[in-house]
Motif scaffolding. Structure first.
Motif, PDB file in Angstrom:
ATOM      1  N   ARG A 139      -3.266   0.172  -8.322  1.00  0.00           N
ATOM      2  CA  ARG A 139      -3.712   1.555  -8.409  1.00  0.00           C
ATOM      3  C   ARG A 139      -5.143   1.767  -7.954  1.00  0.00           C
ATOM      4  N   THR A 156      -3.469   3.652  -1.645  1.00  0.00           N
ATOM      5  CA  THR A 156      -3.417   3.129  -3.011  1.00  0.00           C
ATOM      6  C   THR A 156      -2.687   1.796  -2.994  1.00  0.00           C
ATOM      7  N   ASP A 157      -3.276   0.765  -3.684  1.00  0.00           N
ATOM      8  CA  ASP A 157      -2.605  -0.537  -3.687  1.00  0.00           C
ATOM      9  C   ASP A 157      -1.789  -0.698  -4.963  1.00  0.00           C
ATOM     10  N   TYR A 211       0.840  -1.186   0.000  1.00  0.00           N
ATOM     11  CA  TYR A 211       0.000   0.000   0.000  1.00  0.00           C
ATOM     12  C   TYR A 211       0.885   1.249   0.000  1.00  0.00           C
ATOM     13  N   THR A 212       0.330   2.312  -0.542  1.00  0.00           N
ATOM     14  CA  THR A 212       0.954   3.628  -0.480  1.00  0.00           C
ATOM     15  C   THR A 212      -0.048   4.603   0.124  1.00  0.00           C
ATOM     16  N   TRP A 213       0.448   5.357   1.127  1.00  0.00           N
ATOM     17  CA  TRP A 213      -0.445   6.242   1.882  1.00  0.00           C
ATOM     18  C   TRP A 213      -0.162   7.699   1.529  1.00  0.00           C
ATOM     19  N   ALA A 214      -1.227   8.497   1.572  1.00  0.00           N
ATOM     20  CA  ALA A 214      -1.080   9.916   1.278  1.00  0.00           C
ATOM     21  C   ALA A 214      -2.213  10.683   1.938  1.00  0.00           C
ATOM     22  N   PRO A 253       4.455   7.474   3.761  1.00  0.00           N
ATOM     23  CA  PRO A 253       3.711   6.813   2.680  1.00  0.00           C
ATOM     24  C   PRO A 253       3.842   5.301   2.701  1.00  0.00           C
ATOM     25  N   ALA A 254       4.893   4.767   3.284  1.00  0.00           N
ATOM     26  CA  ALA A 254       5.091   3.310   3.265  1.00  0.00           C
ATOM     27  C   ALA A 254       4.401   2.614   4.435  1.00  0.00           C
ATOM     28  N   THR A 276      -7.798   2.680  -5.144  1.00  0.00           N
ATOM     29  CA  THR A 276      -7.695   3.612  -4.027  1.00  0.00           C
ATOM     30  C   THR A 276      -8.896   3.499  -3.092  1.00  0.00           C
TER      31      THR A 276
END
Length: 314
Positions: A80, A76-77, A38-41, A54-55, A82
């Motif tokens: 892509r 976001t996985d 996953y990516t975090w924002a 983000p990690a 979300t």
């Protein structure tokens, strides 16, 4: 048969942990479904100056401002996909604390006392309101300047509590202790004592202040016939005339002594009337004549004087 991953979803539920200004903060957001990693924002809003990793999904940092901060987190996985969710972060003011000096300066009974800025408050939500729990006879507390002032009227050790209340009605308090010492021991009677009269009863009270009552009295150098008792009362009948300089000592219950010298005049009574007789109106030359000197009443002391004769020839 194709088996898809569950839909991507943020599993962290509101409300999230609250923070405090100046205290390190960490909140880890978690998700499920989709395809790792996953990516975090932060999609929108302001998380109070904190940073989102983000990690790992860790929202962390040291909050600098109190308040409620609204923001939206997005994950976001790998494919892509979300998912997003809104959160509110409450950052509280620093904890209200009160700081005082380790000890207050001691006061003395009868001596003006003034101590300002008894305590300092920090944290919470200014402005602060101050109050003092406890009292000291003769002293008053001014909340605006956090000042104790006045003239102490009683000795002792007085426990006090100073309390600050902030705008959010939070309170913090600290204990204080003020020692008021007794006034310095001293004799307050005038050093010139009222005159006494020979062979007449005499009474005079000697007074003192300060120290720690009760007092004990002693003296040396009083005229014969006079004494001082334990209460400071001089009584008796003086049997010698003249000017005397007795030293009087007072001692309090703490065995503190104060000594001073006084002046006491013992006067003779008013002299009796004197009658001189025995001289003829006319005298022959070369003759001796006997004088008779009489006084009206007995007198308690020797009387000395001169008889002055003058002669005029015819």
């Amino acid at each position: 048969l194709t088996i898809n991953n569950p839909p991507l979803n943020i599993t962290t539920l509101a409300p999230i942990f609250t923070g405090t200004v100046g205290v390190p903060y960490v909140q880890t957001f978690r998700a499920s479904g989709g395809s790792l990693p996953y990516t975090w924002a932060i999609l929108s809003g302001n998380p109070g100056g904190l940073v989102l990793d983000p990690a790992t999904g860790d929202l962390q940092g040291i909050p600098q401002t109190a308040g409620t901060f609204n923001f939206t987190i997005q994950v976001t996985d790998l494919s892509r996909a979300t998912a997003a969710q809104s959160f509110s972060l409450v950052v509280n003011p620093p904890a209200l604390t009160v700081t005082v000096a380790s000890s207050l300066p001691a006061g003395t009974v009868g001596v003006l006392y003034n101590q300002t800025n008894l305590a300092v408050a920090s944290g919470g939500t200014p402005p602060y309101t101050w109050s003092l729990i406890g009292s000291i006879p003769g002293l008053t507390f001014d909340p605006a300047s956090r000042t104790i002032s006045g003239t102490p009227s009683a000795a002792g050790v007085f426990p006090l509590t100073i309390q600050a209340t902030d705008a959010a009605k939070l309170t913090a308090a600290r204990l204080l202790s003020l020692t008021v010492n007794p006034a310095s021991l001293a004799i307050t009677t005038a050093r010139q004592l009222p005159d006494a009269r020979l062979n007449q009863p005499y009474t005079q009270l000697i007074a003192a202040s300060g120290g720690q009552p009760p007092y004990r009295w002693s003296t040396s150098g009083l005229p014969a016939g006079l004494n001082i008792d334990a209460t400071g009362l001089i009584t008796g009948t003086p049997t010698a005339a003249g000017t005397f300089f007795p030293a009087i000592t007072v001692q309090d219950s703490a065995l503190v002594n104060f000594i001073d010298r006084f002046t006491l005049v013992v006067n003779l009574p008013v002299g009796p009337g004197v009658t001189v007789s025995g001289l003829p109106s006319t005298a022959a030359p070369a003759q001796q004549y006997t004088l008779q000197v009489l006084i009206d009443a007995a007198y308690p002391a020797p009387i000395n004087g001169q008889a002055i004769l003058s002669f005029s020839p015819d």
